[in-house]
Structures are given as structure tokens and as C-alpha cells.
Write an enzyme that holds these catalytic residues in place. Structure first.
Site, PDB file in Angstrom:
ATOM      1  N   ARG A  94      58.022 -35.997   8.850  1.00 17.89           N
ATOM      2  CA  ARG A  94      57.046 -35.438   9.808  1.00 17.89           C
ATOM      3  C   ARG A  94      57.750 -34.661  10.914  1.00 17.89           C
ATOM      4  O   ARG A  94      57.174 -33.780  11.553  1.00 17.89           O
ATOM      5  CB  ARG A  94      56.152 -36.561  10.372  1.00 17.89           C
ATOM      6  CG  ARG A  94      55.034 -36.072  11.263  1.00 17.89           C
ATOM      7  CD  ARG A  94      53.783 -36.966  11.263  1.00 17.89           C
ATOM      8  NE  ARG A  94      54.054 -38.384  11.267  1.00 17.89           N
ATOM      9  CZ  ARG A  94      54.509 -39.064  12.319  1.00 17.89           C
ATOM     10  NH1 ARG A  94      54.738 -38.439  13.452  1.00 17.89           N
ATOM     11  NH2 ARG A  94      54.724 -40.360  12.236  1.00 17.89           N
ATOM     12  N   TYR A 150      38.039 -14.560  11.861  1.00 17.23           N
ATOM     13  CA  TYR A 150      37.912 -15.613  10.868  1.00 17.23           C
ATOM     14  C   TYR A 150      36.997 -16.730  11.359  1.00 17.23           C
ATOM     15  O   TYR A 150      37.158 -17.249  12.456  1.00 17.23           O
ATOM     16  CB  TYR A 150      39.293 -16.176  10.526  1.00 17.23           C
ATOM     17  CG  TYR A 150      39.218 -17.264   9.504  1.00 17.23           C
ATOM     18  CD1 TYR A 150      38.768 -16.986   8.217  1.00 17.23           C
ATOM     19  CD2 TYR A 150      39.552 -18.567   9.808  1.00 17.23           C
ATOM     20  CE1 TYR A 150      38.656 -17.984   7.269  1.00 17.23           C
ATOM     21  CE2 TYR A 150      39.453 -19.578   8.862  1.00 17.23           C
ATOM     22  CZ  TYR A 150      39.000 -19.279   7.598  1.00 17.23           C
ATOM     23  OH  TYR A 150      38.892 -20.267   6.663  1.00 17.23           O
ATOM     24  N   ASP A 195      46.400 -13.542  15.091  1.00 18.91           N
ATOM     25  CA  ASP A 195      46.280 -13.952  13.695  1.00 18.91           C
ATOM     26  C   ASP A 195      46.517 -12.691  12.869  1.00 18.91           C
ATOM     27  O   ASP A 195      45.690 -11.776  12.859  1.00 18.91           O
ATOM     28  CB  ASP A 195      44.890 -14.538  13.447  1.00 18.91           C
ATOM     29  CG  ASP A 195      44.714 -15.040  12.015  1.00 18.91           C
ATOM     30  OD1 ASP A 195      45.410 -14.545  11.110  1.00 18.91           O
ATOM     31  OD2 ASP A 195      43.854 -15.918  11.814  1.00 18.91           O
ATOM     32  N   LYS A 230      47.237 -17.347   2.076  1.00 13.38           N
ATOM     33  CA  LYS A 230      46.760 -16.052   1.594  1.00 13.38           C
ATOM     34  C   LYS A 230      47.918 -15.234   1.012  1.00 13.38           C
ATOM     35  O   LYS A 230      48.457 -15.614  -0.003  1.00 13.38           O
ATOM     36  CB  LYS A 230      46.033 -15.327   2.730  1.00 13.38           C
ATOM     37  CG  LYS A 230      45.017 -16.209   3.493  1.00 13.38           C
ATOM     38  CD  LYS A 230      43.804 -16.595   2.670  1.00 13.38           C
ATOM     39  CE  LYS A 230      42.938 -17.681   3.312  1.00 13.38           C
ATOM     40  NZ  LYS A 230      42.490 -17.387   4.670  1.00 13.38           N
TER      41      LYS A 230
HETATM   42  C1  LIG Z   1      42.034 -18.170   5.747  1.00 13.46           C
HETATM   43  C2  LIG Z   1      42.268 -17.716   7.135  1.00 13.46           C
HETATM   44  C3  LIG Z   1      42.586 -18.636   8.135  1.00 13.46           C
HETATM   45  C4  LIG Z   1      42.626 -20.129   7.894  1.00 13.46           C
HETATM   46  O1  LIG Z   1      43.708 -20.480   7.081  1.00 13.46           O
HETATM   47  P1  LIG Z   1      43.710 -21.775   6.125  1.00 13.46           P
HETATM   48  O2  LIG Z   1      45.071 -21.686   5.511  1.00 13.46           O
HETATM   49  O3  LIG Z   1      42.578 -21.621   5.170  1.00 13.46           O
HETATM   50  O4  LIG Z   1      43.550 -22.955   7.004  1.00 13.46           O
HETATM   51  C5  LIG Z   1      42.834 -18.154   9.401  1.00 13.46           C
HETATM   52  N1  LIG Z   1      42.769 -16.837   9.676  1.00 13.46           N
HETATM   53  C6  LIG Z   1      42.473 -15.922   8.751  1.00 13.46           C
HETATM   54  C7  LIG Z   1      42.410 -14.479   9.113  1.00 13.46           C
HETATM   55  C8  LIG Z   1      42.209 -16.337   7.438  1.00 13.46           C
HETATM   56  O5  LIG Z   1      41.877 -15.415   6.510  1.00 13.46           O
END
Ligand SMILES: *Cc1c(COP(=O)(O)O)cnc(C)c1O
Length: 370
Positions: free
Chosen positions: A43, A94, A165, A190
Site C-alpha cells: 500500500r 466527465y 484532467d 483509457k
Molecule cells: C473515464 C474518465 C475518468 C474516470 O476514470 P476511471 O478510470 O473510470 O475512474 C475521468 N476523467 C475522464 C475524462 C474520463 O474519461
């Protein structure tokens, strides 16, 4: 030797150049380590996770901390804010992060205000006493572009920090920290992992002490990624440059074809010259990426029919994998206010572009004729 290009960093991700060491990254599953060495308990730190963090740090030009998901990474940044701090968030972004901010606001933990962050002037004017500006560019699902350098300058002048992000951009197409962001967040689920088979997130910051604080917080909350997921992340990054190149080439071509199709009202893709984000994206990104949105002229029901009518492209949520995915975002109650009901989000994959077009065209023609 000169520092390698980022494409090379990707290909070498997690590998070794030491005699007798494996060329591909190893997966360390042990949760505990013999006392007296560099590691104690998974952890806190582990060699597999550190290998992934070194690659992301190198790609973004900062210090990376890996998390169990993009949401865990986002929450870790927000958890650094004092109780009651104000966050300036985008009106389009998101939905998971929007929900998280809404919950924090309803608990009184944060004060959250929203502004259209594709409007730089409005964004700068709305910063006020915010402690954090949360940006997302390109945004999900409208692929809108925010001016990171201008927002970072204005935020810093007011003593606020900027978190971005950059999931849709990947570290290859946008240098978020160089543009002034204090934190860059990715859902590594992603493009980074890239095969729709592992949940993973990361925060990168130029501030080494800040990264240590994030890692300590991760150890406290336990939002640590599993070693297999991290291994799949490293495996994915090895082909990141190839996948991003192919999917954005396909996206550019499909955006042009969609824009000429009579069943399509509007295409949102910053690579199109007529797109409102085109100039900004051309200035702050080194490519326009593999995500686009298109609006079906006949409305929401016809858009659903297009999603149901494709046979090669998958009608599924998520993005950034080798396979193409489409989804009508208005099917989510949270997106009904900010996203047109007839909008289809399209994560363009690495298939042959003509196969994708043939599939889309038959679904559009059928929906338009119905
Ligand atoms: C999918 C996504 C997230 C969240 O990510 P997870 O790995 O599903 O928790 C955050 N921001 C954007 C732009 C995303 O497409």
C-alpha cells in the site's frame, strides 16, 4: 545520449537494460517485503507501481503517483483541499468528477462553482477566491478546448492552483504541466492502458513534495492500483504512440466524412477548421486526438437508433481503447443539462477507417430513412 523522444519512452516502458534483468516489466505480486530494504508493504510502494510511475513522470515531465482508477486519482487531488475550499469546475466535463464534486458540495466539504471553460474570459473572471481550478481539456464528451496557459496564469495570479484532467489528450498530445497546470490527472483506464481491460489512474505534478503527499494520502485511503492492472498499463503504454497516431488519423478522416453526411447536424472535433476549439487546440496540442462528437439531425431517438444500428463499432461507454465505441451521452441524467440530446460520443479506435465508415454510414442511412 540526448533524452529520448516520448515515443521511445513509451516503447521502453518498464523495461530494464541491466544484464540478466528481464526486457519486459516484471509483475511483483507480493504484498510484503523482508524488513530492512527499500519496500515494506504494497500500500506504501512497490516496484511494479514505481515502474509505471517513472514512465508517466517521464512522459509528463513531473512526478507521478498511480491510483486504482481515474476517479481515485481525481479524489486524491480534491482531498488535498481544506474543508470549505472553493473549486471552480467546468460546466462540461466527465460526469464522475461532476458527481464527486456535487457530493462534496452537498456534504459541505467543498464549495463548487461552474463556468464554461471553453470561454477563457468568463473562466478568468470566475476564479475569484477559488483554491483550485479543475479543468478538463479536451472535455468529455463535447471535445471542447480550454486555454490552459491563460487559465493557469490567471489562477496563479489569484493564488489558486490548476488541476487538469488530460485523459482525452494523453501525455503525448498535450504538455499540461509545461502549460502551467499544477496537477495533471489521467484515467489510465483509457488511452494509456488502451485495451479496455484494466482500471487505473494517475496524478502527475511538477512538485516532488506534492507527489509525496499524494502517495501518503494514497497509502492512507488505500486507493492503490493492483499489480496486474499496473502491468497492463505498462504493456499498453508500449504502443501508446502508435495507437494515438492511428486513432487520431481515423478520427480526422471520419470527422470530415461525418460533416458531409446529410443525417449529421454537427460534428465536434477540434481538428476541423470550423470547430470553435480548432485554433486553441492547434496551439496547445500536438495533435487533435481520437475523440469526436456528432449530432444526429433527426434527434435523440435517431441517435439511439444509430448506436443500436452499428455492428462493428460497439455501443458501449468508455473510450481510448483499440476498438471503436459510440454512445449517446444524453442517456445519462447527469448529462441532460449540458450535452445535446442528439449527441453521440465517438471514441475512434484503430480499425481500418473504411470499415468504420461503412458501419457508421449504414447505421446513419437507416436512421435517416426510418
Ligand atoms: C473515464 C474518465 C475518468 C474516470 O476514470 P476511471 O478510470 O473510470 O475512474 C475521468 N476523467 C475522464 C475524462 C474520463 O474519461
Amino acid at each position: 545520449m540526448n533524452a529520448p523522444h516520448r515515443e521511445t519512452v513509451c516503447v521502453e516502458a518498464g523495461g530494464h537494460r541491466t544484464a540478466g534483468e528481464p526486457v519486459s516489466p516484471a509483475v511483483h505480486l507480493s504484498t510484503t517485503y523482508h524488513h530492512g530494504g527499500d519496500y515494506e508493504y504494497i500500500r506504501e510502494a512497490s516496484p511494479t507501481i514505481e515502474a509505471f510511475e517513472r514512465v508517466l513522470g517521464s512522459l509528463e515531465g513531473g512526478h507521478a503517483v498511480a491510483f486504482s482508477s481515474g476517479m481515485a486519482a481525481s479524489a486524491a487531488v480534491l482531498d488535498g483541499l481544506a474543508c470549505g475550499a472553493r473549486v471552480l469546475a467546468p460546466t462540461v466535463g466527465y460526469k464522475g468528477v461532476r458527481n464527486l464534486l456535487a457530493e462534496r458540495a452537498s456534504l459541505g466539504a467543498l464549495e463548487v462553482s461552474h463556468v464554461d471553460q471553453t470561454d477563457t474570459e468568463a473562466t478568468v473572471a470566475a476564479i475569484g477566491d477559488a483554491e483550485l481550478v479543475w479543468a478538463e481539456t479536451p472535455n468529455n464528451p463535447l471535445v471542447g478546448i480550454s486555454d490552459l496557459a491563460a487559465i493557469a496564469d490567471a489562477a496563479h495570479a489569484r493564488g489558486a492552483r490548476l488541476a487538469v484532467d488530460a485523459t482525452l489528450a494523453t501525455p503525448l498530445l498535450q504538455r499540461s504541466l509545461e502549460l502551467g497546470a499544477d496537477f495533471v490527472v489521467h484515467s489510465a483506464t483509457k488511452y494509456l492502458a488502451g485495451h479496455s481491460d484494466s482500471l487505473l489512474g494517475v496524478v502527475v505534478t511538477a512538485d516532488e513534495a506534492g507527489a509525496r503527499t499524494l502517495a501518503e494520502r494514497r497509502a492512507m485511503t488505500g486507493a492503490v492500483p493492483g499489480p496486474f492492472e499496473v502491468f497492463l498499463g505498462l504493456r499498453g503504454i508500449r504502443t501508446l504512440a502508435l495507437r494515438v497516431e492511428r486513432s487520431q488519423e481515423n478520427a480526422g478522416e471520419l470527422a470530415r466524412r461525418l460533416a458531409e453526411h446529410p443525417a449529421v447536424l454537427r460534428v465536434r472535433y477540434p481538428g476541423l477548421e470550423e470547430d470553435p476549439g480548432h485554433e486553441l487546440a492547434a496551439g496547445q496540442m500536438s495533435g487533435f486526438g481520437g475523440m469526436l462528437g456528432f449530432e444526429v439531425a433527426a434527434g435523440a431517438e435517431a441517435a439511439e437508433a444509430v448506436c443500436a444500428g452499428v455492428t462493428r463499432i460497439a455501443n458501449a461507454t468508455s473510450l481510448g481503447g483499440v476498438e471503436s465505441l459510440i454512445e449517446r451521452r444524453g442517456r445519462y441524467p447527469e448529462e441532460q443539462g449540458s450535452v445535446p440530446a442528439n449527441l453521440i460520443r465517438f471514441s475512434v479506435g484503430c480499425e481500418h477507417v473504411d470499415d468504420l465508415w461503412a458501419d457508421l454510414e449504414q447505421a446513419l442511412d437507416a436512421a435517416a430513412g426510418a
